[in-house]
Design a protein around this motif. Structure first.
Motif, PDB file in Angstrom:
ATOM      1  N   ASP A   1      -4.294  15.808   3.679  1.00  0.00           N
ATOM      2  CA  ASP A   1      -2.849  15.410   4.240  1.00  0.00           C
ATOM      3  C   ASP A   1      -1.753  15.670   3.670  1.00  0.00           C
ATOM      4  OD1 ASP A   1      -1.139  13.814   5.837  1.00  0.00           O
ATOM      5  OD2 ASP A   1      -2.032  11.995   5.708  1.00  0.00           O
ATOM      6  N   GLU A   2      -1.216  16.794   4.245  1.00  0.00           N
ATOM      7  CA  GLU A   2      -0.109  17.465   3.548  1.00  0.00           C
ATOM      8  C   GLU A   2      -0.366  17.460   1.961  1.00  0.00           C
ATOM      9  OE1 GLU A   2       3.895  16.462   4.784  1.00  0.00           O
ATOM     10  OE2 GLU A   2       3.009  15.016   6.511  1.00  0.00           O
TER      11      GLU A   2
ATOM     12  N   SER B   1      -1.535  11.226  10.265  1.00  0.00           N
ATOM     13  CA  SER B   1      -2.019  10.332   9.198  1.00  0.00           C
ATOM     14  C   SER B   1      -2.943   9.153   9.641  1.00  0.00           C
ATOM     15  CB  SER B   1      -1.046  10.010   8.116  1.00  0.00           C
ATOM     16  OG  SER B   1      -0.408  11.044   7.658  1.00  0.00           O
TER      17      SER B   1
HETATM   18 MG   LIG Z   1       1.602  11.554   7.737  1.00  0.00          MG
END
Ligand SMILES: [Mg+2]
Ligand SMILES: Nc1ncnc2c1ncn2[C@@H]1O[C@H](COP(=O)(O)OP(=O)(O)O)[C@@H](O)[C@H]1O
Length: 259
Positions: free
Chosen positions: A173-174, A46
């Motif tokens: 991001d996920e 991230s």
């Molecule tokens: Mg992350």
């Protein structure tokens, strides 16, 4: 297309909590490719996205987009080139505004606007057309506040908003991590068709190895700020990938893994 060159980042430098994430890290991303980034929790995935968007300042290095120095631009200018969808379904949307207002905002990205004049009548038709693309019937719920949508509907809407004004790079991001497996699959399929149709260069962080193999052209694994695997899905099978992945993550993380 996107060149990340020799970037370094250490949080809390010179203190007891000093935490080096990257030390001269480089990565080149080709245009119109989908790259998955894998790696243990806390390895800096991230942070890498946040350095690209400018939410986090790197200590040194540079980022080029189409040969131009992207990392010199302030965060709000970079946002014009980037679409981002996070794990948290409420982050990419305004929960208290309705679908039409949220989509109108996405359309006005980078332009000045007032909330009073957020919705322009002439935009309603293109917004409905766009909503039809994800086939969730959201075009019939224009006046529904986004907080009343399901997680899958919200993530799909976030995705649509992030790509409404075609970005140069899409950062995921996920974005399906908080969804149940069935909904996650639906959102991944919608993601795939959107990025293929619009030919958007995509970077995706996930812990789902099946998704990594199925939805990307390139898989990268990070460990301690280094690329420890860089491979095409067709050159590895799921068991092999899982073995490498499991050797990089903690026992606790393995238990939480979705297969
Ligand atoms: Mg992350
Ligand atoms: N804004 C920040 N300030 C300080 N430390 C941070 C910040 N963002 C991330 N970190 C730290 O950097 C490390 C990597 O975090 P992150 O990039 O979120 O990992 P992940 O690979 O799980 O996405 C973690 O130790 C995290 O605590």
């Amino acid at each position: 297309m996107l060149e990340i060159k020799n970037i370094s980042k250490t949080f809390y430098k010179g203190t007891e909590e000093e935490n080096q994430i990257f030390d001269s890290f480089s990565l080149n991303i080709e245009e119109n490719t989908a790259t998955t980034i894998l790696g243990a929790n806390g390895c800096g995935k991230s942070t890498l996205f946040n350095i690209i968007t400018g939410e986090i300042q790197m200590d040194s290095g540079e980022i080029l987009l189409n040969g131009e120095k992207f990392s010199d631009l302030p965060e709000e200018k970079r946002a014009l080139y980037i679409g981002k969808v996070n794990q948290d379904p409420s982050m990419g949307v305004c929960p208290h505004l309705d679908i039409l207002e949220n989509m109108s905002m996405a359309l006005k990205k980078g332009k000045k606007f007032t909330f009073r004049k957020l919705v322009n009548k002439e935009n309603i038709e293109p917004i409905m057309e766009k909503l039809k693309e994800i086939d969730l019937g959201l075009e019939n719920k224009l006046r529904t506040q986004v907080k009343f949508l399901s997680g899958g509907q919200r993530q799909s809407l976030s995705l649509l908003m992030a790509t409404f004004k075609r970005p140069q790079i899409l950062l995921l991001d996920e974005h399906t991590a908080a969804l149940d497996p069935k909904t996650s699959k639906i959102v991944m399929e919608k993601t795939k068709s959107l990025i293929k149709k619009e030919k958007i260069t995509t970077l995706m962080i996930t812990h789902n190895l099946k998704n990594a193999l199925e939805y990307s052209d390139r898989i990268i694994m990070l460990e301690k700020g280094k690329i420890v695997l860089d491979i095409k899905p067709q050159d590895i099978n799921e068991e092999e990938l899982r073995e490498i992945y499991n050797s990089k993550i903690s026992e606790e993380e393995k238990l939480r893994l979705v297969s």
